[in-house]
Design a protein around this motif. Structure first.
Motif, mmCIF file in Angstrom:
data_model
loop_
_atom_site.group_PDB
_atom_site.id
_atom_site.type_symbol
_atom_site.label_atom_id
_atom_site.label_comp_id
_atom_site.label_asym_id
_atom_site.label_seq_id
_atom_site.Cartn_x
_atom_site.Cartn_y
_atom_site.Cartn_z
ATOM 1 N N GLU A 28 11.273 28.789 72.564
ATOM 2 C CA GLU A 28 12.737 28.673 72.623
ATOM 3 C C GLU A 28 13.267 27.627 71.650
ATOM 4 O OE1 GLU A 28 14.875 29.558 76.713
ATOM 5 O OE2 GLU A 28 13.252 28.110 76.973
ATOM 6 N N LYS A 29 12.396 26.695 71.277
ATOM 7 C CA LYS A 29 12.826 25.637 70.366
ATOM 8 C C LYS A 29 12.949 26.122 68.928
ATOM 9 C CE LYS A 29 10.868 22.046 73.312
ATOM 10 N NZ LYS A 29 9.907 20.912 73.430
ATOM 11 N N THR A 30 12.457 27.359 68.662
ATOM 12 C CA THR A 30 12.615 27.995 67.343
ATOM 13 C C THR A 30 13.317 29.330 67.572
ATOM 14 O OG1 THR A 30 10.421 29.010 67.509
ATOM 15 C CG2 THR A 30 10.557 26.868 66.413
ATOM 16 N N PRO A 31 14.609 29.316 67.872
ATOM 17 C CA PRO A 31 15.290 30.515 68.401
ATOM 18 C C PRO A 31 15.252 31.731 67.480
ATOM 19 C CG PRO A 31 16.866 28.773 67.871
ATOM 20 C CD PRO A 31 15.517 28.151 67.825
ATOM 21 N N GLU A 32 15.389 31.553 66.170
ATOM 22 C CA GLU A 32 15.387 32.716 65.282
ATOM 23 C C GLU A 32 14.020 33.386 65.261
ATOM 24 O OE1 GLU A 32 16.800 31.666 61.449
ATOM 25 O OE2 GLU A 32 18.860 31.275 62.114
ATOM 26 N N LEU A 33 12.965 32.589 65.183
ATOM 27 C CA LEU A 33 11.615 33.156 65.209
ATOM 28 C C LEU A 33 11.301 33.731 66.583
ATOM 29 C CD1 LEU A 33 9.697 30.381 63.226
ATOM 30 C CD2 LEU A 33 10.362 32.661 62.405
ATOM 31 N N PHE A 34 11.799 33.081 67.617
ATOM 32 C CA PHE A 34 11.629 33.560 68.988
ATOM 33 C C PHE A 34 12.202 34.971 69.125
ATOM 34 C CE2 PHE A 34 12.692 33.310 73.627
ATOM 35 C CZ PHE A 34 11.444 32.935 74.113
ATOM 36 N N LYS A 35 13.402 35.174 68.590
ATOM 37 C CA LYS A 35 14.045 36.485 68.630
ATOM 38 C C LYS A 35 13.275 37.499 67.802
ATOM 39 C CE LYS A 35 18.429 38.789 67.536
ATOM 40 N NZ LYS A 35 19.810 38.588 66.983
ATOM 41 N N ALA A 36 12.809 37.100 66.622
ATOM 42 C CA ALA A 36 12.069 38.015 65.752
ATOM 43 C C ALA A 36 10.747 38.436 66.393
ATOM 44 C CB ALA A 36 11.811 37.357 64.401
ATOM 45 N N ALA A 37 10.093 37.507 67.052
ATOM 46 C CA ALA A 37 8.842 37.839 67.740
ATOM 47 C C ALA A 37 9.089 38.878 68.825
ATOM 48 C CB ALA A 37 8.218 36.584 68.336
ATOM 49 N N LYS A 38 10.204 38.752 69.538
ATOM 50 C CA LYS A 38 10.533 39.721 70.577
ATOM 51 C C LYS A 38 10.799 41.095 69.983
ATOM 52 C CE LYS A 38 13.564 40.406 74.572
ATOM 53 N NZ LYS A 38 14.675 39.837 75.374
ATOM 54 N N VAL A 39 11.467 41.135 68.821
ATOM 55 C CA VAL A 39 11.698 42.409 68.145
ATOM 56 C C VAL A 39 10.367 43.069 67.796
ATOM 57 C CG1 VAL A 39 12.597 43.463 66.032
ATOM 58 C CG2 VAL A 39 13.970 41.780 67.265
ATOM 59 N N ALA A 73 5.470 36.720 79.068
ATOM 60 C CA ALA A 73 5.679 35.501 79.855
ATOM 61 C C ALA A 73 6.177 34.370 78.966
ATOM 62 C CB ALA A 73 4.389 35.106 80.562
ATOM 63 N N ARG A 74 5.569 34.208 77.779
ATOM 64 C CA ARG A 74 6.025 33.173 76.846
ATOM 65 C C ARG A 74 7.442 33.469 76.328
ATOM 66 N NH1 ARG A 74 2.049 29.793 74.307
ATOM 67 N NH2 ARG A 74 0.838 28.953 76.054
ATOM 68 N N LEU A 75 7.804 34.763 76.268
ATOM 69 C CA LEU A 75 9.163 35.133 75.877
ATOM 70 C C LEU A 75 10.131 35.084 77.063
ATOM 71 C CD1 LEU A 75 8.321 38.087 73.465
ATOM 72 C CD2 LEU A 75 9.169 35.816 72.840
ATOM 73 N N LEU A 76 9.626 34.587 78.200
ATOM 74 C CA LEU A 76 10.425 34.291 79.397
ATOM 75 C C LEU A 76 10.992 35.526 80.073
ATOM 76 C CD1 LEU A 76 12.304 31.143 78.020
ATOM 77 C CD2 LEU A 76 10.038 31.282 79.083
ATOM 78 N N ASP A 77 10.306 36.651 79.905
ATOM 79 C CA ASP A 77 10.711 37.905 80.551
ATOM 80 C C ASP A 77 9.635 38.280 81.570
ATOM 81 O OD1 ASP A 77 11.475 40.457 81.301
ATOM 82 O OD2 ASP A 77 12.091 41.050 79.288
ATOM 83 N N GLY A 78 9.759 37.722 82.759
ATOM 84 C CA GLY A 78 8.753 37.938 83.791
ATOM 85 C C GLY A 78 8.697 39.365 84.282
ATOM 86 N N ASP A 79 9.820 40.053 84.309
ATOM 87 C CA ASP A 79 9.816 41.436 84.777
ATOM 88 C C ASP A 79 9.062 42.343 83.809
ATOM 89 O OD1 ASP A 79 11.248 40.871 87.097
ATOM 90 O OD2 ASP A 79 13.180 41.134 86.097
ATOM 91 N N HIS A 102 2.968 24.356 77.034
ATOM 92 C CA HIS A 102 2.579 24.392 75.628
ATOM 93 C C HIS A 102 3.599 23.758 74.694
ATOM 94 C CE1 HIS A 102 5.150 27.849 76.390
ATOM 95 N NE2 HIS A 102 5.462 27.848 75.094
ATOM 96 N N ALA A 103 4.808 23.515 75.151
ATOM 97 C CA ALA A 103 5.881 23.075 74.257
ATOM 98 C C ALA A 103 6.339 21.653 74.557
ATOM 99 C CB ALA A 103 7.056 24.043 74.348
ATOM 100 N N GLY A 104 5.415 20.811 75.027
ATOM 101 C CA GLY A 104 5.757 19.421 75.285
ATOM 102 C C GLY A 104 6.375 19.171 76.635
ATOM 103 N N GLU A 105 6.497 20.196 77.467
ATOM 104 C CA GLU A 105 7.039 20.073 78.811
ATOM 105 C C GLU A 105 6.169 20.870 79.780
ATOM 106 O OE1 GLU A 105 11.831 20.021 77.915
ATOM 107 O OE2 GLU A 105 10.811 21.938 78.134
ATOM 108 N N LEU A 107 8.251 24.883 85.207
ATOM 109 C CA LEU A 107 7.933 25.485 86.496
ATOM 110 C C LEU A 107 8.623 26.844 86.621
ATOM 111 C CD1 LEU A 107 8.498 22.282 88.707
ATOM 112 C CD2 LEU A 107 6.483 22.913 87.339
ATOM 113 N N LEU A 108 7.872 27.849 86.994
ATOM 114 C CA LEU A 108 8.367 29.215 87.212
ATOM 115 C C LEU A 108 9.190 29.717 86.021
ATOM 116 C CD1 LEU A 108 9.464 28.945 90.975
ATOM 117 C CD2 LEU A 108 7.230 29.574 90.044
ATOM 118 N N PRO A 109 8.640 29.654 84.813
ATOM 119 C CA PRO A 109 9.427 30.039 83.637
ATOM 120 C C PRO A 109 9.670 31.531 83.515
ATOM 121 C CG PRO A 109 7.162 29.610 83.012
ATOM 122 C CD PRO A 109 7.285 29.208 84.449
ATOM 123 N N ALA A 110 8.820 32.366 84.112
ATOM 124 C CA ALA A 110 8.953 33.822 83.955
ATOM 125 C C ALA A 110 8.598 34.511 85.270
ATOM 126 C CB ALA A 110 8.057 34.314 82.820
#
Length: 969
Positions: free
Chosen positions: A795-806, A828-834, A891-894, A897-900
């Motif tokens: 999430e700290k790299t939002p443009e790449l985060f979006k591109a990875a999801k694409v 899960a890392r893209l925060l979409d638990g469903d 993995h991102a310095g934090e 809890l229950l991210p996905a």
């Protein structure tokens, strides 16, 4: 009598109207073409649903079945159950009918679909057909037996007369069928028939009375047990046990119990060096060709000159089998149950036959380094059996040595390298009552009240470069002290050792009505959403498997963990290090099994030595390198095809596991040992990275993006792994206070690597060039390494985060078992638990359950082994990691809890998970929201805790814990 597989015919002349009449069966290959012929006359009272022929699988379903229908018609039913061919009228009850069923399955051969068919003939005339039926993909080609006259449990019995049954392992032509329709008399033999039998069958016939198994009335207690109502049909139904070095697959048979055996150092061939001196010039010329836009020519050159010698790794091999034969003549079995208790790591089989209840327990003890089987009965003197050892390995020799039956053998030749691993297996018994006799062919027990069997095994393998051990002395040293201990003491020591690891973590994500079903049926129904507890069981099963196949001092978990029934398994059951073996260990730290990580970390240290020679010979470079695959001999040269082999990143990727172990444990003593390995890997790339003439970045060349796209320069995965390798090496040097100049050099080189790029359709590019296709559904998603297992994209790299999801959306939800598991982690890392849970549902269905076009869509076998297909264990382990990532990320310095958390798990709890920085975390949630979190500090470090948008800083002393509420207060 031996029979050709081309055509087998079984004749019977018997009236099967009595409920006591035995059901008959014969072994067939479930995927081969079949023509079944019956000359039959049903009784007027024959009920609908009476089975004439049935090929069951463990959940009670059928590959196919031929049965009577309503109003006396005949039905041929396909696997889906709703595909039926029916005769237009009822079968006559006053004369013989000639019935023919043709079964030919839809299959994929050489990546091309081969259509199938189911046809039904009556008295020479075709009455109906089904096009392209797809069989259930529950297992291997050794499959379930074909049954006649009833179902597996003895119900749905056919009543009437059968004059002959013919089982033909090919498709008969309409002309042949027409020529055999004289229903008044028994038909004449046709060419290829080797035997006819009338009932009762003579000894030696391949058609025999079947056992009618009635299951136990109640399910086992607890929610950590795999359980089944029948013996295992085949290997992927058997239950695994292991102590990290010695393993077994327990079948739970009645007339015959089989425990298929493995020892983790049984590898084909022997020590070898695959570094190819021709490779140096080939790598240089291949690089020139790639930069000149001639990748095809480069691929040809590298295939011919740039691969290792030999150009295949050597395979992991089975050890053998323990086979017990029981003199059971009564074919009625009641109270049957077969279980694997994950809390005790004990496999258990119990059943009653001829008024005696028998129980067998089997486990593999880590403290005593033996496999133990205990046989008991509820009546004295009732235990009688003969036991033997056998193997598919070379130079096998069975003999007696005092009170032990022994088996010596040798691993097989591979790739021109003679087999050099000597194996020695010992079997002995301790009995209460009765007698034990050991001959050169068997261990025989007569009239015992109870018996404890001990199996020990060893090889001459000391290390990847040393095979000088004495396997006989080793096996004796394991067996002698163990065989003197009481069974209760052995069992208690085994359980205490195992539970010290297993009980660290618990998981509860809810329950449902499906939880009361046998495990194989739970797999079949998981997609219906009525059994969330199966996910918890699968999670703990993955932890069980890692404990059972990866212990300190032993070999790492290979492609099949350690369980393998072949001398030539799929993909050699090797260590594929471009994703698969890493997947095996993604959850080792977070699932609180850090000790089980150590065999892999030891292998990385060993690869440093063998990889240094490959680096020098094939690249003229310092440091060390390993490509996409290795084996028990720690080979590091490129092998296999160019889309896989010519990628020098396997060792670098494995180095990230060294750093992860440090992050979770904060063990500086370990880091000091690991640093030279990290430095050596970084040194290789400092020596071999080259400037791309078009883009100006430092790149790897030649390489590839596994396992597609041809040979290229600087694929995204290489750049991402190198960013991690260089950063981890620099951080380790800083923590240890060493090599400041080297640290500065790797950080400066890191800045010159190609950055991540976003392509023309919004995707994260897989290559330097914007050539990704939105219709590419390849199982490897290597360019998303930076999302998982790395954390460079978040999430700290939002443009790449979006591109990875694409990119991930375009790749699709299908995939082999390990690919599905990787995608669970991605989502899960893209925060979409469903979405992650949807893929977990796909993974936890039976192989092929998604239907035609998804034959390689993974799945789970009845024993919960991951189906690649065939079996690969990485899907089991990768799914555990994915479920943890849904509940806890760090993995991102934090510590998040229950991210996905998926909607399918509204209420639940988990205890004992580990987070980076040296923390242990317990969580509970209700209605999808956190209720409590307990954070325990192992080392006394600080951390940031996040729950949704709420953030809190914590500083705890070593051994201190804090319990937080929903708002982290």
């Amino acid at each position: 009598m031996k029979f050709s597989f081309a055509l087998l015919t079984f004749a019977l002349l018997v009236r099967v109207s009595s409920a006591a009449m035995p059901i008959y069966e014969t072994a067939i290959n479930p995927r081969d073409d079949l023509t079944l012929e019956f000359w039959l006359k049903p009784d007027p009272a024959c009920p609908a649903g009476a089975r004439i022929a049935d090929q069951p699988i463990l959940s009670g379903r059928s590959y196919f079945r031929l049965e009577t229908g309503e109003r006396g018609v005949l039905r041929l039913v396909a696997p889906a159950g709703n595909q039926v061919v029916t005769t237009p009228t009822a079968l006559p009850t006053d004369r013989w009918s000639h019935v023919v069923a043709i079964i030919s399955w839809h299959q994929t051969v050489n990546n091309k679909p081969v259509p199938g068919m189911l046809k039904l003939y009556l008295d020479g005339h075709e009455v109906g057909a089904l096009a392209d039926p797809v069989p259930p993909s529950f297992g291997s080609r050794t499959g379930p037996r074909l049954r006649f006259g009833g179902d597996y449990a003895g119900g749905h019995r056919f009543t009437g007369e059968l004059q002959r049954i013919a089982v033909n392992s090919r498709i008969l032509t309409p002309e042949e069928i027409a020529a055999r329709t004289d229903a008044a008399t028994a038909p004449a033999k046709i060419d290829g028939v080797l035997g006819d039998w009338t009932f009762p069958l003579a000894a030696g016939s391949s058609m025999k009375p079947a056992f009618v198994v009635t299951p136990a009335a109640a399910a086992p207690a607890g929610n950590l047990t795999l359980w089944y109502q029948q013996p295992a049909w085949e290997w992927v139904h058997a239950l695994p046990i292991g102590n990290g070095r010695l393993g077994g697959m327990v079948y739970g048979g009645i007339t015959e119990e089989v425990v298929q055996l493995n020892e983790d150092t049984v590898w084909a061939g022997g020590p070898y060096d695959a570094a190819n001196p021709e490779g140096l010039e080939a790598m240089r010329e291949g690089r020139r060709l790639i930069f000149a836009g001639k990748s095809g020519e480069a691929a040809t050159l590298l295939h011919d000159k740039g691969n290792g010698r030999p150009n295949r790794g050597l395979q992991y091999q089975m050890l053998g089998r323990l086979v017990l034969t029981f003199p059971v003549t009564d074919t009625t079995v009641t109270g049957y149950q077969r279980t694997l208790d994950l809390d005790t790591a004990v496999a258990r089989t119990t059943y009653t036959v001829s008024g005696v209840t028998y129980t067998r327990e089997v486990f593999a003890s880590a403290p005593d380094q033996v496999l133990v089987m205990r046989l008991t009965a509820d009546k004295p003197g009732a235990i009688n059996f003969s036991a033997k050892l056998d193997t598919k390995l070379n130079q096998s020799r069975l003999s007696a040595d005092g009170d032990a039956l022994t088996l010596d053998a040798m691993s097989t030749e591979a790739q021109g390298i003679p087999g050099q691993v000597k194996t020695h297996t010992r079997l002995t018994a301790r009995n209460d009552g009765g007698t034990v006799n050991v001959s050169n062919t068997a261990l025989t027990v007569n009239g015992a009240d109870s018996v404890t069997l001990f199996v020990s095994a060893a090889t001459n393998y000391v290390s990847w470069k040393d095979i000088s051990a004495d396997p006989v002395a080793r096996a004796k040293a394991y067996l002698a002290p163990a065989a003197q201990k009481p069974y209760a003491a052995l069992r208690a020591a085994h359980i205490a050792d195992y539970q010290s690891l297993f009980r660290r973590v618990s998981l509860d994500v809810g329950s449902g009505p499906g939880g009361v079903l046998p495990t194989d049926e739970r797999v079949r129904q998981f997609h219906e959403g009525q059994d969330p507890a199966l996910a918890s069981l699968f999670f703990q099963y993955g932890r069980y498997l890692l404990i059972s196949c990866s212990r300190p001092g032993g070999q790492p978990a290979n492609l099949q963990g350690m369980w393998n029934d072949s001398v030539s398994p799929a993909w050699g059951s090797k260590y594929t290090i471009n994703i698969n073996i890493q997947t095996n260990y993604w959850a080792a730290e977070s699932a609180n099994l850090s000790e089980c990580h150590l065999p892999l970390l030891q292998m990385v240290e060993e690869l440093q030595e063998s990889g240094a020679r490959t680096a020098k010979v094939m690249y003229d470079a310092g440091g060390w390198v390993a490509h996409h695959n290795t084996d028990g001999w720690r080979a590091t040269a490129p092998i296999d095809g160019n889309d896989a082999g010519i990628q020098p990143m396997g060792g670098a990727w494995l180095c990230t596991h060294l750093w992860e172990h440090y992050l979770f444990t904060q063990d500086k003593t370990f880091l000091a040992r690991a640093y030279p390995v990290l430095k050596g890997s970084a040194q290789f790339f400092l020596d071999t990275l080259v400037v791309h003439p078009k883009y100006g970045y430092l790149v790897t060349c030649p390489s590839n993006s596994p396992e597609q796209g041809g040979v290229v320069a600087g694929p995204t995965i290489d750049n991402a792994i190198l960013r991690d390798l260089f950063a981890y090496t620099a951080s380790a040097a800083e923590i240890l206070g060493v090599d400041p100049e080297f640290r500065a050099r790797v950080l400066a080189t890191r800045e010159k690597l190609a950055p991540f790029k976003i392509g023309h359709w919004g995707q994260l590019q897989e290559w330097l060039e914007d050539t990704d296709g939105p219709n590419n559904h390849h199982r490897h998603v290597s360019h998303l390494y930076a999302v998982f297992p790395s954390g460079q994209i978040s999430e700290k790299t939002p443009e790449l985060f979006k591109a990875a999801k694409v990119s991930l959306e375009a790749r699709g939800d299908a995939g082999t078992g390990w690919s599905l598991a990787w995608k669970i982690n991605f989502w899960a890392r893209l925060l979409d638990g469903d979405h992650a849970y949807k893929l977990l549902t796909n993974l936890l269905g039976p192989p092929g359950h998604l239907g035609a076009g998804f034959e390689q869509a993974g799945g789970t076998y009845p024993n919960l082994f991951d189906a690649h297909p065939p079996f690969q264990i990485d899907g089991n382990f990768g799914a555990v990691s994915g479920m943890i990532e849904m509940l806890l990320q760090s993995h991102a310095g934090e510590i998040v809890l229950l991210p996905a958390l998926p909607k399918a798990w509204p209420d639940g709890s988990v205890k004992g998970l580990r987070a980076r920085g040296g923390f242990q975390v317990d969580l509970a949630w209700k209605n999808g929201a956190l209720t409590t979190a307990k954070v325990y500090s192992i080392n006394g470090t600080s951390c940031t805790i996040r729950s949704g948008q709420t953030v809190r800083q914590l500083t705890l002393k070593p051994g201190e814990s804090i319990t937080l509420g929903a708002q982290l207060h």
